[in-house]
Design a protein around this motif. Structure first.
Motif, mmCIF file in Angstrom:
data_model
loop_
_atom_site.group_PDB
_atom_site.id
_atom_site.type_symbol
_atom_site.label_atom_id
_atom_site.label_comp_id
_atom_site.label_asym_id
_atom_site.label_seq_id
_atom_site.Cartn_x
_atom_site.Cartn_y
_atom_site.Cartn_z
ATOM 1 N N ASP A 49 -15.557 7.176 37.809
ATOM 2 C CA ASP A 49 -15.001 6.492 36.637
ATOM 3 C C ASP A 49 -14.998 7.370 35.399
ATOM 4 O O ASP A 49 -14.029 7.401 34.645
ATOM 5 C CB ASP A 49 -15.795 5.211 36.344
ATOM 6 C CG ASP A 49 -15.290 4.039 37.170
ATOM 7 O OD1 ASP A 49 -14.272 4.239 37.883
ATOM 8 O OD2 ASP A 49 -15.899 2.953 37.113
ATOM 9 N N SER A 107 -12.305 10.018 35.792
ATOM 10 C CA SER A 107 -10.962 9.470 35.535
ATOM 11 C C SER A 107 -10.711 9.367 34.045
ATOM 12 O O SER A 107 -9.612 9.633 33.564
ATOM 13 C CB SER A 107 -10.822 8.065 36.128
ATOM 14 O OG SER A 107 -10.882 8.117 37.513
ATOM 15 N N GLU A 108 -11.749 8.972 33.325
ATOM 16 C CA GLU A 108 -11.581 8.797 31.887
ATOM 17 C C GLU A 108 -11.264 10.122 31.194
ATOM 18 O O GLU A 108 -10.341 10.199 30.385
ATOM 19 C CB GLU A 108 -12.846 8.173 31.302
ATOM 20 C CG GLU A 108 -12.632 7.721 29.890
ATOM 21 C CD GLU A 108 -13.604 6.625 29.458
ATOM 22 O OE1 GLU A 108 -14.120 5.895 30.331
ATOM 23 O OE2 GLU A 108 -13.826 6.515 28.249
ATOM 24 N N LYS A 125 -7.198 2.436 36.895
ATOM 25 C CA LYS A 125 -8.079 2.176 35.769
ATOM 26 C C LYS A 125 -7.293 1.975 34.475
ATOM 27 O O LYS A 125 -7.673 1.169 33.637
ATOM 28 C CB LYS A 125 -9.042 3.364 35.632
ATOM 29 C CG LYS A 125 -10.278 3.044 34.853
ATOM 30 C CD LYS A 125 -11.337 4.103 35.058
ATOM 31 C CE LYS A 125 -12.475 3.783 34.192
ATOM 32 N NZ LYS A 125 -13.106 4.399 33.289
#
Lengths: 122, 310
Positions: free
Chosen positions: B218, B221-222, B260
């Protein structure tokens, strides 16, 4: 009231070992905070890069080994390129990881990479 | 002209598009690439720990092989391999004790030919005379932008590319990088020389998340999305880069970024050698453009019909 910080033998030994392993002079940090300001992963960290160096200066081995930051640092060297004292914090983090390993603290092994990622991952 | 080229493992296994486009582009520029005989993995990451000196043996062995073959320089297209070889070269040059210790390993090498079973021993030491250059540096210093400009066959003037440096081309700060870590321009100059529009964007040297895409997907990805979004907001049609891991995070993992961040519509991500080879008139089929998660062919104007060089 005055607070006096006094490092014991154990703390000194820890700091010396970090200096040997990393090749960095951790005492030269004066907490300007440029490392933490530029760190791309700081939003995930429990101890910021400047705090990590301060804890090394204080010989706080246990707090460092317990921190999530050790395994969030992606070794991108942005902190190193910004540090006015030329400290390579990624090397210091690696030195702490190295000392953490025999104490049972490890994070991620190659066998834990999901098979569907392993095919493509460089 | 012959030139020593170290591809590295990833380019032969997983990002063959980077390797093949490098060969194709360099052929158009008049260079025949020669790989050092029996090359191995460079180690992928330069050891950050002063006591893990054995990590320098593999990259030093590659440099010694170039030296044994009479080469005085080696070029790489992979940002990681470049970083490891260059840092090893500098570490051995600046530290005679390290050089001595590594040479103690290298002297004891034994090579057994897999077919003839012939044993080779008595290897020489690495003298430290091999210059490590990233291909972007080689184009800047040895080929020259004027020559590149004169060989361009396709007009890319209507496209805008965002050069993404990432970490390994620029840092650690010091002798390693191909340019100033906080104000680089070599990638922009390269893109200008091939006639494509250049987009400046604030995340061009920001980390893509590296291997956190495995352990902390996560978070990775950010940070990857920050880069792609910034390039898009600044008007880029594509992101151009040099690192297989950045390519993995920014292109191959766009599926996860889309899950996301629902507003993200995708962005073509190309290796700098692919866009170079394309500008030089190489046919699309050999550039591995079908390997990308986000298909870059539409933005390049490539349809199913074979593209004819203009």
């Amino acid at each position: 009231m005055r607070t006096i910080l006094k490092l014991g033998k154990q703390e000194h030994r820890f700091i010396d070992r970090i200096s040997e392993l990393s090749g960095e002079n951790v005492y030269s940090c004066y907490q300007c905070g440029r490392c933490s300001a530029g760190c791309p992963m700081a939003f995930e960290m429990d101890i910021l890069p400047n705090q990590l160096i301060r804890l090394v200066q204080l010989g706080e081995e246990e707090a460092l080994i317990a921190s999530k930051t050790l395994f969030i640092c992606a070794s991108c060297f942005t902190c190193q390129s910004r540090c006015p004292k030329g400290i390579n914090i990624a090397n210091v983090a690696e030195a702490i990881r190295y000392l953490a390993e025999p104490k049972g603290k490890d994070h991620f092994g190659p066998d834990e990479v999901p098979a569907e990622l392993a095919d493509e991952l460089p | 002209m012959k030139l020593h080229y170290y591809p590295g493992c990833t380019l032969k296994e997983k990002t063959t598009n980077l390797d093949e486009s490098t060969y194709a582009a360099m052929k158009m520029l008049g260079y025949e690439l020669v790989e050092p005989e029996n090359w191995t993995c460079c180690g992928a990451e330069f050891p950050l720990n002063e006591e893990k000196i054995v990590g320098l043996a593999a990259p030093a062995r590659i440099l010694r092989q170039v030296e044994m073959e009479g080469g005085d320089k080696v070029v790489t297209a992979c940002a990681f391999c470049f970083n490891v070889l260059k840092q090893t070269h500098i570490a051995l040059l600046n530290d005679p004790l390290k050089q001595k210790r590594i040479n103690a390993y290298l002297k004891d090498d034994i090579r057994i030919d897999p077919v003839t079973k012939e044993r080779t021993t008595d290897f020489p030491e690495y003298r430290g005379d091999v210059q490590v250059l990233h291909l972007l540096e080689f184009i800047q210093k040895e080929i020259g932008y004027e020559k590149v400009r004169s060989l361009i066959r396709r007009d890319l003037g209507n496209l805008r590319a965002a050069p993404y440096y990432g970490c390994r081309l620029l840092r650690p700060k010091g002798e390693t990088g191909i340019d100033e870590p906080d104000d680089p321009s070599i990638f922009e100059e390269f893109l200008e020389s091939i006639g494509i529009g250049v987009v400046d964007f604030p995340f061009k040297q920001e980390c893509c998340g590296s291997y956190l895409s495995v352990s902390l997907p996560d978070a990775a990805s950010e940070v990857s999305y920050r880069i792609l979004r910034s390039a898009k907001l600044n008007g880029a049609d594509m992101v151009v880069l040099s690192c297989p891991l950045c390519y993995y995070n920014l292109d191959r993992r766009q599926d996860r970024i889309r899950e996301k961040f629902l507003e993200f519509t995708g962005m073509p991500v190309l290796f700098f050698t692919q866009i170079l080879a394309w500008a030089l008139g190489v046919e699309a089929e050999i550039l591995g453009l079908d390997q990308h998660f986000f298909d870059p062919r539409p933005v390049l104007g490539i349809t199913d019909k074979a593209e004819v060089a203009s």
